[in-house]
Design an enzyme around this catalytic site. Sequence first.
Site, PDB file in Angstrom:
ATOM      1  CD  GLU B  67      -6.384  -6.470  -8.379  1.00  0.00           C
ATOM      2  OE1 GLU B  67      -6.053  -5.518  -7.639  1.00  0.00           O
ATOM      3  OE2 GLU B  67      -6.819  -7.550  -7.937  1.00  0.00           O
ATOM      4  CG  HIS B 136     -15.941 -11.367  -6.249  1.00  0.00           C
ATOM      5  ND1 HIS B 136     -16.080 -10.472  -5.221  1.00  0.00           N
ATOM      6  CD2 HIS B 136     -14.663 -11.812  -6.172  1.00  0.00           C
ATOM      7  CE1 HIS B 136     -14.944 -10.393  -4.546  1.00  0.00           C
ATOM      8  NE2 HIS B 136     -14.072 -11.199  -5.101  1.00  0.00           N
TER       9      HIS B 136
END
Lengths: 345, 332, 323
Positions: B67, B136
């Site tokens: 990321e 998540h």
Amino acid sequence: MSLFGVVANPASGKDVRRLVARASVFDNQEKQAIVERVLIGAEAAGASAFAYLNDPNGIVASAVRENRRLCAKPLDATQTRTALDTITAARALRDLGCSVVITLGGDGTNRAVALGWPDAPLIPLSTGTNNVFPRMTEATLAGAAAGLIASGQIELREVAAQQKATHVAVADERPDLALIDAVLSRERFVGARALLHPEQLDTALLTRAEPAAVGIAAIGGLLHPLSEDADEGLLLRFGPGGERVRAPIAPGLYKTVEVAECRAVQTDERVAAKGPGVLAFDGERDRSLKPDQPIEMRVARTGPWVVDIRQTLELAARKGLFRMEAPGARRKTAGHEMAGHNRRA
Amino acid sequence: MAEPQPKPRELAYVAAIAEGVRTVMQEQPDAFVAGEDVAEAGGVYGYYNGILKEFGPERVFDTPISEEGIVGLGVGAAATGCRPIIDVMFMDFMGECMDEIANQLAKMRYMFGGRATLPVTILSMAGAGASLAAQHSQSLEAWICHLPGLKVVMACTPYDAKGLIISAARDDNPVIVVLNKMSLAMMGPVPEEPYTVPIGEANVVRGGSNYTIISFGRMVHEALAAATQLEELGIDAEVIDLRSLQPLDSAAVVASVRKTHRAMVVHEAVRFGGFGGEIAAQIQEQAFDYLDAPVARVGAPFSPVPFSPVLEANYVPNADRIVAEAKQQLGL
Amino acid sequence: MSSEITDDILLDIHRRMVRIRTFEERAGKMMEDGKIPGALHLYVGQEAVASGVMVHLSDQDYITSTHRGHGHLIAKGGEFTYMFAELYGKATGYCKGKGGSMHISNLDLGMLGANGIVGGGPPIAMGAAFSCKFRKTSNVSISFFGDGASNEGAFHEAANMAALYKLPCVFVCENNGYGEYTPQANHQAIVDVADRAPGYGMPGVVVDGMDPIAVHEAAGEAIARAREGGGPTLLECKTYRYYDHVGVRGMGLSYRTDEEVEQWRLKDPIVNFEARLAEQGVLTPEAAEAVHEAARKDVDAGIEFAEASPNPDPAAVTEDVYA
């Protein structure tokens, strides 16, 4: 029982030839593993102590931490991260009466050893870029050969041959030497060291010319092969008017080179040249020459003694140096399962 | 009699995202889509399906699971003339790239004296409710709204998803578009042609006279459901979807509260330290004298998002909790 | 393979190194005197790296820098006037006084900023390299970073992606032996950062970072390879910072010995280079002195410009946050 030596060049196998050619990166972790295997081999063959160049990258020191069974002595050498470290280490090894030296590096590393100890007894392991002088050999066996010699079970002179060197006299300055090739290039600077501009080459004097090598030795080798055993050298004068040869001047890099003159020269025949330019030894630009500064080069069999590992181990086999006593037989040195000790017992 | 109006086209939220991205890619030759699994797989929720085929591998490509590298790629490319669309698969993963977001992307223009322009659009998926547990499911908009230099929008309908994505990509500032994974199947009218939803303008999604619920993201739908229930209690609630958190349409909020005199903020994120605190503070700063009750806040409890459906149901705010909170606030 | 270095390039490298040294020595002194606010991380000792690399680049090629970034901007063509104005925090600075030393930048020169975050640069350089490729230019992007930054995940991610996409990116590691105050031996188990290159799938090269010609040659090869689509390179330059992590104190530091500093100073990139250029008849001592003098004059002019420049309007504090 004498010492053997270990010189591992931390800088070998890392220069710009990784980029311009596709030479392999020889990382220091791999060099450390090689040294560890050397020590295991030497120990198995009966060595008990060694001295080493305590390089700033700690290659051998790290290997020593992994193997404390051998007595390890760091050498009193410089830590400049230049060839000077290897040169001073070689002198120290000579002064210690070391019986054989294992080197990790390429042609340049062994040349640096020879600068400090011209006729050093060597087992050169290849971790360099141009590797005409050292050979790819399993380090365990190189260590075993060193162990056999250091422990006095095999005589160096039985298994080693003295190599040639090219001696270079430089007017008004210190002399120099090369183990494979001494080259005058018309480049002006040492820079990134690798010799990569064949159009700038002027003169080369080779101790051997090998078709199955890379570097300047390959240029000669593809025109006029000359082995390490022949008592002569090969002179190359570069430029138009003679032959054109396509040669691998570095790993992964073929170049077409014009050679005006190519001939064998007798041992001790003097070859003259002059500056300006850069002198390169064993593949690396090393020092500058002023305009008109004369040099004189000659080949002589005055170089290091190089151990033939295969021959050493064959001799050891014939002598039964690795045979162990039958189970249950009296063991003199408990816990030391090394061939040499048992035989002498 | 007038001709019956043709029924407007309806699209699912997920398809509206895809249409927004396609529109941007058609409009802007310097745009590209980069992220984990966005190309070959079409995105983990499928909203990049067909993008690779239409625009080719030079403009739509999969990245390593990196990321920080992905956002860094966006920063470097944007500073040098591209208009990247960067996918950060789950908002929870912003921890991995927070340096690039907070210290590079958000600040570069300012640090360079206004001499850098960073038209980066980041799409990221938030929201609990799918039993994806603590890493998540989070709604972390408070993290990024605290960073000057970023714009932050949240889409609660298919219409807004497409329109906000197009607005974000046309904006010369870095814009983070926060999407909600529980809304993906939601249907709604979406015009086929390109259109924008202006960034910085709140949307009054339900008119009301005596109560204001300020919300954003998926909670807008819970707020609307709560408003229906509140009708029975004589409460005529106005529901405001902020859509844009940064910049914040304070004027719309304050105007509503001055009219209704009572306000509640609803968001899915943890209540403590959440964006609702900022809104409550702005209301008391700008409409203190108009308030008949303290500003109420509804948000998630102070815990990570749980896994078990039973626990999760007790975690995510819903219409019933909004109603209960309103009753308590108003002493009903 | 690049051709041999010309006299013009030699003189260009020399000039860039002298300009860096002159600027930094003076800037450091001004920080000591309290004229420059904040913290300066000086580039003195490492000049050969920035200069040897930057002579290969045009304004359309990009670089990212570090917290030790003045040298990179100077070598990329930064003007002393706007640089000093920025260090003073003046409105006329490259960043209007909003960035200062640690964020000094000039996008017109392709300089994408010094960076206060160790390891902040490599992902941005990788992104700029992507941009060069995406826009089908033959430009390259160079990431300068240190041995310390090579331990950041950001560097790892950028290196992996640059190799994966074969981007025109060169990762120039200025290994000065210290991550802030921590010697390399205490922050990584390796000595040659270039050893990591094969693990990313790119070539790794070690050069003497105190020798501008060695840097120039190796960087030239790496940059040419990048321009031709050959992908990234990890080029490690062994170098040394003469002064402390922050500021101008060079000797008497607790974490390194004065002898070590003296040893490295023997390899001084400018002194040795001038001797070699003199030997080759490329640069007389008089001509070298003229280069130093010109740099000093530029520094004087830069300081004069900075001191005469207006402070930013206090109201500008919230300007330039958004486009």
